[in-house]
Design a protein around this motif. Structure first.
Motif, mmCIF file in Angstrom:
data_model
loop_
_atom_site.group_PDB
_atom_site.id
_atom_site.type_symbol
_atom_site.label_atom_id
_atom_site.label_comp_id
_atom_site.label_asym_id
_atom_site.label_seq_id
_atom_site.Cartn_x
_atom_site.Cartn_y
_atom_site.Cartn_z
ATOM 1 N N THR A 9 45.093 36.277 93.557
ATOM 2 C CA THR A 9 44.976 37.357 94.189
ATOM 3 C C THR A 9 46.097 37.260 95.607
ATOM 4 O O THR A 9 46.070 36.338 95.966
ATOM 5 N N VAL A 11 46.702 39.472 99.493
ATOM 6 C CA VAL A 11 45.676 40.429 100.046
ATOM 7 C C VAL A 11 46.583 40.479 101.207
ATOM 8 O O VAL A 11 46.895 38.944 101.933
ATOM 9 N N GLN A 12 47.512 40.993 101.890
ATOM 10 C CA GLN A 12 47.773 41.175 103.004
ATOM 11 C C GLN A 12 48.710 39.842 103.044
ATOM 12 O O GLN A 12 49.299 39.895 103.801
ATOM 13 N N LEU A 37 32.888 37.722 98.899
ATOM 14 C CA LEU A 37 34.207 38.414 99.174
ATOM 15 C C LEU A 37 33.817 39.850 99.380
ATOM 16 O O LEU A 37 34.918 39.798 100.385
ATOM 17 N N ARG A 38 33.222 40.729 98.746
ATOM 18 C CA ARG A 38 33.984 41.865 98.654
ATOM 19 C C ARG A 38 32.618 42.306 99.868
ATOM 20 O O ARG A 38 33.206 42.911 100.686
ATOM 21 N N TYR A 40 32.624 40.342 102.559
ATOM 22 C CA TYR A 40 33.187 40.321 103.588
ATOM 23 C C TYR A 40 34.320 41.202 103.865
ATOM 24 O O TYR A 40 35.216 41.166 105.014
ATOM 25 N N THR A 41 35.190 42.037 102.953
ATOM 26 C CA THR A 41 36.381 42.795 102.308
ATOM 27 C C THR A 41 35.622 44.624 103.077
ATOM 28 O O THR A 41 37.080 44.283 104.110
ATOM 29 N N ALA A 44 35.127 43.794 106.852
ATOM 30 C CA ALA A 44 36.790 43.243 108.471
ATOM 31 C C ALA A 44 36.742 44.134 109.050
ATOM 32 O O ALA A 44 37.247 43.437 110.471
ATOM 33 N N LEU A 103 42.102 39.432 107.406
ATOM 34 C CA LEU A 103 41.117 39.111 106.200
ATOM 35 C C LEU A 103 41.954 38.252 105.784
ATOM 36 O O LEU A 103 40.497 37.327 104.657
ATOM 37 N N LEU A 107 39.035 35.894 103.910
ATOM 38 C CA LEU A 107 37.859 35.413 102.809
ATOM 39 C C LEU A 107 38.763 33.970 102.550
ATOM 40 O O LEU A 107 37.900 33.707 101.663
#
Length: 296
Positions: A9, A11-12, A37-38, A40-41, A44, A103, A107
């Motif tokens: 994936t 992410v930013q 992971l969800r 900490y997302t 964040a 982030l 992750l």
């Protein structure tokens, strides 16, 4: 063996390969690596400002809380070149540590099996601290209720010195009070912390101990002033904890601390911490702006 749950994936703008997403990290909880992971997302936005600029120490448990666990300070082999780093001298050794500044880095570390994130009381320069920690560690026969009683007195002592304290649970049995400071020589912060611990012991002689000897701690709360040493780390706000069941270090307000009558009153699951943040915002949002100097 290839991981059938692995996914790639972005992410930013950073590419992450996430693995073993269905692995249960706390036995019998249903809390998987995907849930990690969800979580900490979700936290964040509040967690990252606490981590920025501070070298992170990771407690890694790649197989979950019943598997092997180890501390990781060095930047691990194979880390992406975009992971921020800081050179830190430990005793006579200098090493590169990760700074969790965004982030993708958060992750990436969580995907390595990092459940817990710990940081020192300084940013960038260990000789100058920007935070004082009052670490309340309950001995045998005491718990968070007794820590709350000590915290309320600590708050008064700090306020009399012009300092504002912000409480958080540790996700275990104790409490931390965070005090924002302008950059202050490390030895001054450590000296103030030790004297504050002594003042708390004098104010609550039947409840507080400020000496390291473990045999003195039964039935009392240990005020661990040594956590303000430049070489020490404390668990970050919103970090998960590697306990038997999912839990997290949760910023709280003074009203709920004062209302605590049982350990369950200040015990929060990751889902509860994320829900509290979504509903009410970060209780520590005002912490950086509250910085004030130590008394002369």
């Amino acid at each position: 063996m290839p991981d059938p749950t692995a996914t790639v994936t972005e992410v930013q703008g950073r590419r992450l390969r996430l693995t073993h997403l269905d692995r249960e990290l706390y036995p019998g909880s249903g809390f998987t690596k995907a849930a990690l992971l969800r979580y900490y997302t979700l936290v964040a936005p509040a967690m990252l400002p606490q981590l920025a600029g501070r070298p992170a120490s990771f407690l890694r448990l790649p197989e979950g809380v019943t598997g092997q666990r180890f501390w990781a300070k060095r930047v691990p082999p194979g880390a992406p070149d975009w992971v921020p780093e800081l050179s830190v001298t430990h005793r006579r050794e200098s090493l590169r540590q990760v700074v969790v500044a965004d982030l993708p880095t958060l992750l990436w570390a969580a995907n390595l099996g990092c459940l817990e994130f710990h940081t020192p009381q300084w940013r960038d320069d260990p000789a100058r601290h920007d935070r004082l920690i009052v670490d309340l560690d309950p001995g045998e026969g005491t718990g968070v209720v007794e820590c709350c009683a000590v915290a309320l007195v600590a708050r008064e002592l700090l306020a009399a010195d012009g300092l504002t304290a912000w409480p958080k649970t540790t996700g275990s049995k104790g409490l931390h009070l965070s005090v924002a400071l302008p950059a202050t020589p490390a030895e001054e912060v450590a000296g103030y912390a030790r004297e504050l611990a002594a003042r708390l012991r004098r104010a609550l002689p039947e409840l507080v101990v400020d000496r390291m000897a473990k045999q003195l701690r039964a039935g009392r709360v240990f005020v661990d002033w040594s956590q303000n040493n430049s070489a020490k780390n404390t668990v970050a706000a919103y970090s998960l904890r590697a306990a038997a069941a999912p839990s997290a270090a949760a910023p709280i307000g003074w009203a709920e601390l004062a209302a605590c009558r049982a350990p369950a009153d200040l015990a929060f699951t990751p889902d509860q911490v994320a829900a509290r943040l979504a509903a009410d915002g970060d209780p520590h949002a005002g912490l950086p702006a509250s910085a004030a100097p130590l008394p002369d």
